[in-house]
Design a protein around this motif. Structure first.
Motif, PDB file in Angstrom:
ATOM      1  N   SER A  17       0.836  -1.120  -0.128  1.00 27.14           N
ATOM      2  CA  SER A  17      -0.107   0.098  -0.336  1.00 27.14           C
ATOM      3  C   SER A  17       0.860   1.107  -0.493  1.00 27.14           C
ATOM      4  O   SER A  17      -0.035   1.983  -0.151  1.00 27.14           O
ATOM      5  CB  SER A  17      -1.127   0.021   1.036  1.00 27.14           C
ATOM      6  N   HIS A  18       2.252   0.728   0.856  1.00 29.58           N
ATOM      7  CA  HIS A  18       3.269   2.883   0.716  1.00 29.58           C
ATOM      8  C   HIS A  18       3.803   2.425  -0.851  1.00 29.58           C
ATOM      9  O   HIS A  18       3.298   3.615  -1.074  1.00 29.58           O
ATOM     10  CB  HIS A  18       4.436   2.205   1.267  1.00 29.58           C
ATOM     11  N   LEU A  19       3.890   1.278  -2.304  1.00 34.11           N
ATOM     12  CA  LEU A  19       4.269   1.300  -2.978  1.00 34.11           C
ATOM     13  C   LEU A  19       2.820   1.708  -4.251  1.00 34.11           C
ATOM     14  O   LEU A  19       3.847   3.021  -4.642  1.00 34.11           O
ATOM     15  CB  LEU A  19       4.722   0.081  -2.922  1.00 34.11           C
ATOM     16  N   VAL A  20       2.165   2.183  -3.157  1.00 34.54           N
ATOM     17  CA  VAL A  20       0.484   2.062  -4.398  1.00 34.54           C
ATOM     18  C   VAL A  20       0.740   3.940  -4.098  1.00 34.54           C
ATOM     19  O   VAL A  20       0.275   4.164  -5.534  1.00 34.54           O
ATOM     20  CB  VAL A  20       0.125   1.862  -3.887  1.00 34.54           C
ATOM     21  N   GLU A  46      -5.362   6.476   1.687  1.00 31.76           N
ATOM     22  CA  GLU A  46      -5.068   7.333   1.048  1.00 31.76           C
ATOM     23  C   GLU A  46      -4.897   7.481  -0.419  1.00 31.76           C
ATOM     24  O   GLU A  46      -4.839   8.109  -0.923  1.00 31.76           O
ATOM     25  CB  GLU A  46      -3.309   7.153   1.410  1.00 31.76           C
ATOM     26  N   ALA A  47      -4.793   6.043  -1.698  1.00 30.93           N
ATOM     27  CA  ALA A  47      -4.410   5.638  -2.661  1.00 30.93           C
ATOM     28  C   ALA A  47      -5.024   6.188  -3.190  1.00 30.93           C
ATOM     29  O   ALA A  47      -5.692   6.960  -4.374  1.00 30.93           O
ATOM     30  CB  ALA A  47      -3.590   4.042  -2.614  1.00 30.93           C
ATOM     31  N   TRP A  48      -6.688   6.065  -2.937  1.00 28.11           N
ATOM     32  CA  TRP A  48      -7.850   6.272  -3.677  1.00 28.11           C
ATOM     33  C   TRP A  48      -7.869   7.819  -3.272  1.00 28.11           C
ATOM     34  O   TRP A  48      -8.737   8.908  -5.000  1.00 28.11           O
ATOM     35  CB  TRP A  48      -9.327   5.627  -2.009  1.00 28.11           C
ATOM     36  N   ALA A  52      -7.984  10.079  -6.470  1.00 24.95           N
ATOM     37  CA  ALA A  52      -9.807  11.593  -7.002  1.00 24.95           C
ATOM     38  C   ALA A  52      -8.832  12.682  -7.277  1.00 24.95           C
ATOM     39  O   ALA A  52      -9.670  13.652  -7.779  1.00 24.95           O
ATOM     40  CB  ALA A  52     -10.813  10.924  -6.001  1.00 24.95           C
ATOM     41  N   GLN A  53      -7.873  12.623  -6.667  1.00 21.99           N
ATOM     42  CA  GLN A  53      -7.182  14.236  -7.426  1.00 21.99           C
ATOM     43  C   GLN A  53      -7.199  13.803  -8.615  1.00 21.99           C
ATOM     44  O   GLN A  53      -6.676  15.040  -9.541  1.00 21.99           O
ATOM     45  CB  GLN A  53      -5.571  14.154  -6.264  1.00 21.99           C
ATOM     46  N   GLY A  54      -6.703  12.710  -9.238  1.00 22.37           N
ATOM     47  CA  GLY A  54      -7.066  12.968 -10.860  1.00 22.37           C
ATOM     48  C   GLY A  54      -5.448  12.737 -11.965  1.00 22.37           C
ATOM     49  O   GLY A  54      -5.855  12.352 -13.178  1.00 22.37           O
ATOM     50  N   LEU A  58      -6.374   4.188 -10.345  1.00 26.69           N
ATOM     51  CA  LEU A  58      -6.464   3.228  -9.600  1.00 26.69           C
ATOM     52  C   LEU A  58      -6.950   2.148  -9.541  1.00 26.69           C
ATOM     53  O   LEU A  58      -8.250   2.317  -9.752  1.00 26.69           O
ATOM     54  CB  LEU A  58      -5.801   3.553  -7.358  1.00 26.69           C
ATOM     55  N   GLN A  59      -6.237   0.336  -9.864  1.00 30.85           N
ATOM     56  CA  GLN A  59      -7.829  -0.388  -9.745  1.00 30.85           C
ATOM     57  C   GLN A  59      -7.648  -1.507  -9.232  1.00 30.85           C
ATOM     58  O   GLN A  59      -6.419  -1.623  -8.900  1.00 30.85           O
ATOM     59  CB  GLN A  59      -8.007  -0.913 -12.019  1.00 30.85           C
ATOM     60  N   VAL A  60      -8.764  -1.803  -8.088  1.00 30.36           N
ATOM     61  CA  VAL A  60      -7.969  -2.791  -7.350  1.00 30.36           C
ATOM     62  C   VAL A  60      -8.869  -4.214  -7.744  1.00 30.36           C
ATOM     63  O   VAL A  60     -10.282  -4.028  -8.175  1.00 30.36           O
ATOM     64  CB  VAL A  60      -8.282  -2.094  -6.053  1.00 30.36           C
TER      65      VAL A  60
END
Ligand code: NAD
Ligand code: UD1
Length: 337
Positions: A17-20, A46-48, A52-54, A58-60
């Protein structure tokens, strides 16, 4: 790295998750494949927010790295793979060797095979310093013969061989990163198999006793997760060919009693120690010769243990908003502080 997706298996986990977060911050589109066995939705909050900032997508995807059809689908449109999904505990592998090997080695066979089929250029594997076993000499360079002491370590060595075979056949560029003991925010302290620093800090935050397996004089090379993420990013972007094996550690060793001493000081009381016999498969001493990472990846660890512990403690005791106070090792202790 090109503009296609970077696939992160195990991307909902601690390191993943830190890498993402870091890849998204850099503007790379990221796809996560995770079965959420130890990974968590909240690790990706945090990733989402970043997505969202564009700037980047991200795809999970939920799924098992051993599932051929799922991994084939997930691989579509990916330029690189960081393969982190595994059963990461030495102790768990002693109790369930077949399960560990199935996920860790079997999963790597499937991921690399599907990567080759899809024409993915680069595979970065999360390997482990556990492959060295009890090395005769410290610090441990990559030329040290591998002597796995646990099914986990054996599965990591076998996973490296899977990557190297594909690289030798000219099918991928493979970078096998032998992480030493990674710690930091989001490391899950929730099971007896969890990483020792997360266990100790969670116990300190909850006012509970800690368990020491053995005399506490066993040493590890503790490396902060943000440094590990930088190593993975270098492994993705450096101009490399064939197969490369690199240690990812700090070159410093610390024993568990030293860690407990500084936690005690911070907590303002002496944590109760519950003593248990050493665990099967446990390594006694570990410390990286990390020079090759400098030559090959242009990487070195930059976070002193005291600073990494302070950030991790802040997270365990109050989340990311918590104040980060300075921690110190006793004079003559680690980091020379
Ligand atoms: P973690 O448990 O937080 O992450 C592993 C992730 O893989 C989790 O999100 C989990 O849900 C996922 N996963 C497990 N089995 C899966 C499966 N069958 N299919 C899909 N996803 C699956 O652990 P971590 O500490 O972040 O470790 C990441 C990698 O780094 C592992 O390969 C581990 O062996 C390796 N590593 C970790 C350390 C360390 O000190 N943490 C040191 C050396 C190597
Ligand atoms: C850890 C990683 C493994 C990685 C390896 C590289 C985890 C869960 N394991 O294994 O993925 O490949 O580093 O070296 O992240 N201990 C205690 N009390 C506890 C927990 C542990 O005394 O509550 C002891 C253990 O017996 C061991 C040491 O602390 O001697 C470190 O244990 P652990 O954090 O599980 O790390 P490794 O087994 O080194």
């Amino acid at each position: 790295m090109d503009d296609t997706f970077t696939l992160v298996t195990g991307g909902a986990g601690f390191i993943g998750s830190h890498l993402v977060d870091a890849l998204l911050t850099d503007g790379h589109d990221v796809r996560v494949l995770d079965d959420f066995s130890t990974g968590k939705d909240e690790n990706l909050d945090e990733a989402w927010a970043l997505a969202a900032q564009g700037g980047a997508g991200l795809q999970v995807m939920e799924g098992d790295v051993r599932d051929e059809v799922r991994v084939r689908d997930v691989m579509d449109g990916c330029g690189a793979v960081v393969h982190l999904a595994a059963v990461p505990s030495v102790a768990q592998s002693m109790e369930d060797p077949v399960g560990c090997d199935s996920v860790t080695h079997g999963g790597t066979v499937n991921v690399v095979r599907q990567a080759v089929e899809a024409g993915v250029q680069r595979v970065v594997l999360a390997s482990s310093c556990a492959v060295y076993g009890d090395a005769a000499q410290l610090p441990i360079a990559e030329t040290t013969p591998a002597r796995p002491l646990s099914p986990y370590a054996g599965a990591k060595l076998a996973s490296e061989e899977v990557c190297m075979d594909a690289a030798d056949a000219g099918q991928i560029t493979a970078v096998c990163l032998r992480f030493f003991n990674v710690y930091g925010p989001r490391q899950d302290p929730g099971s007896a198999y969890s990483g020792v620093i997360s266990r100790f800090l969670a116990a300190a935050a909850a006012g509970e006793p800690v368990t020491l397996y053995g005399d506490g004089r066993q040493t590890r090379d503790f490396v902060y997760v943000a440094d590990v993420v930088r190593a993975i990013r270098a492994a993705l972007s450096r101009p490399l060919v064939g197969a490369t094996v690199v240690n990812v550690g700090t070159g410093r060793e610390t024993d568990l009693l030293q860690i407990l001493d500084v936690i005690d000081e911070r907590a303002g009381r002496r944590l109760e120690r519950r003593l248990e016999p050493p665990r099967d498969g446990d390594i006694r001493h570990s410390c990286a010769d990390a020079r090759r990472a400098g030559w090959v990846l242009g990487w070195e660890a930059v976070t002193p243990l005291a600073a990494g512990l302070a950030h991790t403690w802040a997270w365990f005791s109050g989340g990311y908003g918590a104040e980060v106070a300075t921690w110190r090792f006793p004079p003559g202790g680690r980091d020379g502080e």
